[in-house]
Design a protein around this motif. Structure first.
Motif, PDB file in Angstrom:
ATOM      1  N   ASN A   9       0.817  -1.209   0.000  1.00 34.01           N
ATOM      2  CA  ASN A   9       0.000   0.000   0.000  1.00 34.01           C
ATOM      3  C   ASN A   9       0.856   1.268   0.000  1.00 34.01           C
ATOM      4  O   ASN A   9       0.420   2.308   0.454  1.00 34.01           O
ATOM      5  CB  ASN A   9      -0.940  -0.003   1.213  1.00 34.01           C
ATOM      6  CG  ASN A   9      -0.180  -0.093   2.522  1.00 34.01           C
ATOM      7  OD1 ASN A   9       1.019  -0.273   2.534  1.00 34.01           O
ATOM      8  ND2 ASN A   9      -0.890   0.028   3.622  1.00 34.01           N
ATOM      9  N   THR A  10       2.069   1.175  -0.542  1.00 35.47           N
ATOM     10  CA  THR A  10       2.928   2.344  -0.600  1.00 35.47           C
ATOM     11  C   THR A  10       2.563   3.196  -1.806  1.00 35.47           C
ATOM     12  O   THR A  10       2.281   2.673  -2.889  1.00 35.47           O
ATOM     13  CB  THR A  10       4.413   1.944  -0.701  1.00 35.47           C
ATOM     14  OG1 THR A  10       4.579   1.113  -1.846  1.00 35.47           O
ATOM     15  CG2 THR A  10       4.871   1.197   0.536  1.00 35.47           C
ATOM     16  N   PRO A  11       2.545   4.515  -1.637  1.00 35.23           N
ATOM     17  CA  PRO A  11       2.213   5.377  -2.780  1.00 35.23           C
ATOM     18  C   PRO A  11       3.354   5.402  -3.790  1.00 35.23           C
ATOM     19  O   PRO A  11       4.529   5.429  -3.418  1.00 35.23           O
ATOM     20  CB  PRO A  11       2.019   6.751  -2.147  1.00 35.23           C
ATOM     21  CG  PRO A  11       2.795   6.713  -0.892  1.00 35.23           C
ATOM     22  CD  PRO A  11       2.771   5.283  -0.417  1.00 35.23           C
ATOM     23  N   THR A  12       3.015   5.378  -5.064  1.00 38.06           N
ATOM     24  CA  THR A  12       4.027   5.441  -6.114  1.00 38.06           C
ATOM     25  C   THR A  12       3.716   6.628  -7.012  1.00 38.06           C
ATOM     26  O   THR A  12       2.562   6.968  -7.247  1.00 38.06           O
ATOM     27  CB  THR A  12       4.035   4.154  -6.959  1.00 38.06           C
ATOM     28  OG1 THR A  12       2.734   3.956  -7.507  1.00 38.06           O
ATOM     29  CG2 THR A  12       4.421   2.948  -6.131  1.00 38.06           C
ATOM     30  N   MET A  13       4.774   7.266  -7.492  1.00 40.51           N
ATOM     31  CA  MET A  13       4.654   8.401  -8.405  1.00 40.51           C
ATOM     32  C   MET A  13       5.640   8.238  -9.539  1.00 40.51           C
ATOM     33  O   MET A  13       6.739   7.716  -9.345  1.00 40.51           O
ATOM     34  CB  MET A  13       4.969   9.712  -7.686  1.00 40.51           C
ATOM     35  CG  MET A  13       3.870  10.339  -6.933  1.00 40.51           C
ATOM     36  SD  MET A  13       4.443  11.918  -6.325  1.00 40.51           S
ATOM     37  CE  MET A  13       2.996  12.876  -6.550  1.00 40.51           C
ATOM     38  N   ASP A  14       5.239   8.709 -10.683  1.00 34.65           N
ATOM     39  CA  ASP A  14       6.137   8.719 -11.824  1.00 34.65           C
ATOM     40  C   ASP A  14       7.208   9.787 -11.588  1.00 34.65           C
ATOM     41  O   ASP A  14       6.885  10.904 -11.167  1.00 34.65           O
ATOM     42  CB  ASP A  14       5.333   9.045 -13.082  1.00 34.65           C
ATOM     43  CG  ASP A  14       6.155   8.929 -14.342  1.00 34.65           C
ATOM     44  OD1 ASP A  14       7.168   8.204 -14.332  1.00 34.65           O
ATOM     45  OD2 ASP A  14       5.774   9.563 -15.351  1.00 34.65           O
ATOM     46  N   PRO A  15       8.463   9.486 -11.813  1.00 42.08           N
ATOM     47  CA  PRO A  15       9.516  10.491 -11.591  1.00 42.08           C
ATOM     48  C   PRO A  15       9.313  11.763 -12.417  1.00 42.08           C
ATOM     49  O   PRO A  15       9.666  12.854 -11.993  1.00 42.08           O
ATOM     50  CB  PRO A  15      10.798   9.771 -12.004  1.00 42.08           C
ATOM     51  CG  PRO A  15      10.487   8.323 -11.876  1.00 42.08           C
ATOM     52  CD  PRO A  15       9.025   8.178 -12.152  1.00 42.08           C
ATOM     53  N   ARG A  16       8.723  11.627 -13.592  1.00 37.69           N
ATOM     54  CA  ARG A  16       8.469  12.817 -14.415  1.00 37.69           C
ATOM     55  C   ARG A  16       7.460  13.745 -13.752  1.00 37.69           C
ATOM     56  O   ARG A  16       7.547  14.969 -13.891  1.00 37.69           O
ATOM     57  CB  ARG A  16       7.977  12.406 -15.798  1.00 37.69           C
ATOM     58  CG  ARG A  16       9.075  11.764 -16.634  1.00 37.69           C
ATOM     59  CD  ARG A  16       8.544  11.300 -17.933  1.00 37.69           C
ATOM     60  NE  ARG A  16       7.736  10.097 -17.681  1.00 37.69           N
ATOM     61  CZ  ARG A  16       7.334   9.259 -18.608  1.00 37.69           C
ATOM     62  NH1 ARG A  16       7.623   9.491 -19.858  1.00 37.69           N
ATOM     63  NH2 ARG A  16       6.636   8.200 -18.298  1.00 37.69           N
ATOM     64  N   THR A  17       6.522  13.178 -13.006  1.00 37.98           N
ATOM     65  CA  THR A  17       5.551  13.994 -12.288  1.00 37.98           C
ATOM     66  C   THR A  17       6.234  14.807 -11.199  1.00 37.98           C
ATOM     67  O   THR A  17       5.930  15.990 -11.013  1.00 37.98           O
ATOM     68  CB  THR A  17       4.469  13.087 -11.662  1.00 37.98           C
ATOM     69  OG1 THR A  17       3.891  12.284 -12.688  1.00 37.98           O
ATOM     70  CG2 THR A  17       3.406  13.886 -10.964  1.00 37.98           C
ATOM     71  N   VAL A  18       7.159  14.197 -10.500  1.00 39.57           N
ATOM     72  CA  VAL A  18       7.884  14.894  -9.434  1.00 39.57           C
ATOM     73  C   VAL A  18       8.724  16.025 -10.018  1.00 39.57           C
ATOM     74  O   VAL A  18       8.737  17.143  -9.486  1.00 39.57           O
ATOM     75  CB  VAL A  18       8.762  13.898  -8.647  1.00 39.57           C
ATOM     76  CG1 VAL A  18       9.596  14.610  -7.604  1.00 39.57           C
ATOM     77  CG2 VAL A  18       7.903  12.820  -8.011  1.00 39.57           C
TER      78      VAL A  18
END
Length: 53
Positions: A26-35
């Motif tokens: 249940n860890t949140p994931t984000m695309d590096p391009r979004t960051v």
């Protein structure tokens, strides 16, 4: 000085190794391009606000 004292090298970091080795589902994931895009937009916003002040 006692030769039986522990220098605290590996033992002090053992909890961190276990923490980072655990794979939570249940860890949140984000695309590096979004960051990166968020950082660039925030930087532009700060520069714009700085120019108007």
């Amino acid at each position: 000085m006692s030769s039986g004292q522990n220098s605290g090298g590996l033992m002090s970091s053992a909890g961190l190794v276990r923490y980072f080795d655990s794979d939570g589902s249940n860890t949140p994931t984000m695309d590096p391009r979004t960051v990166v895009a968020f950082g660039v937009l925030l930087g532009v916003l700060v520069l714009m606000l700085n120019a108007t002040a």
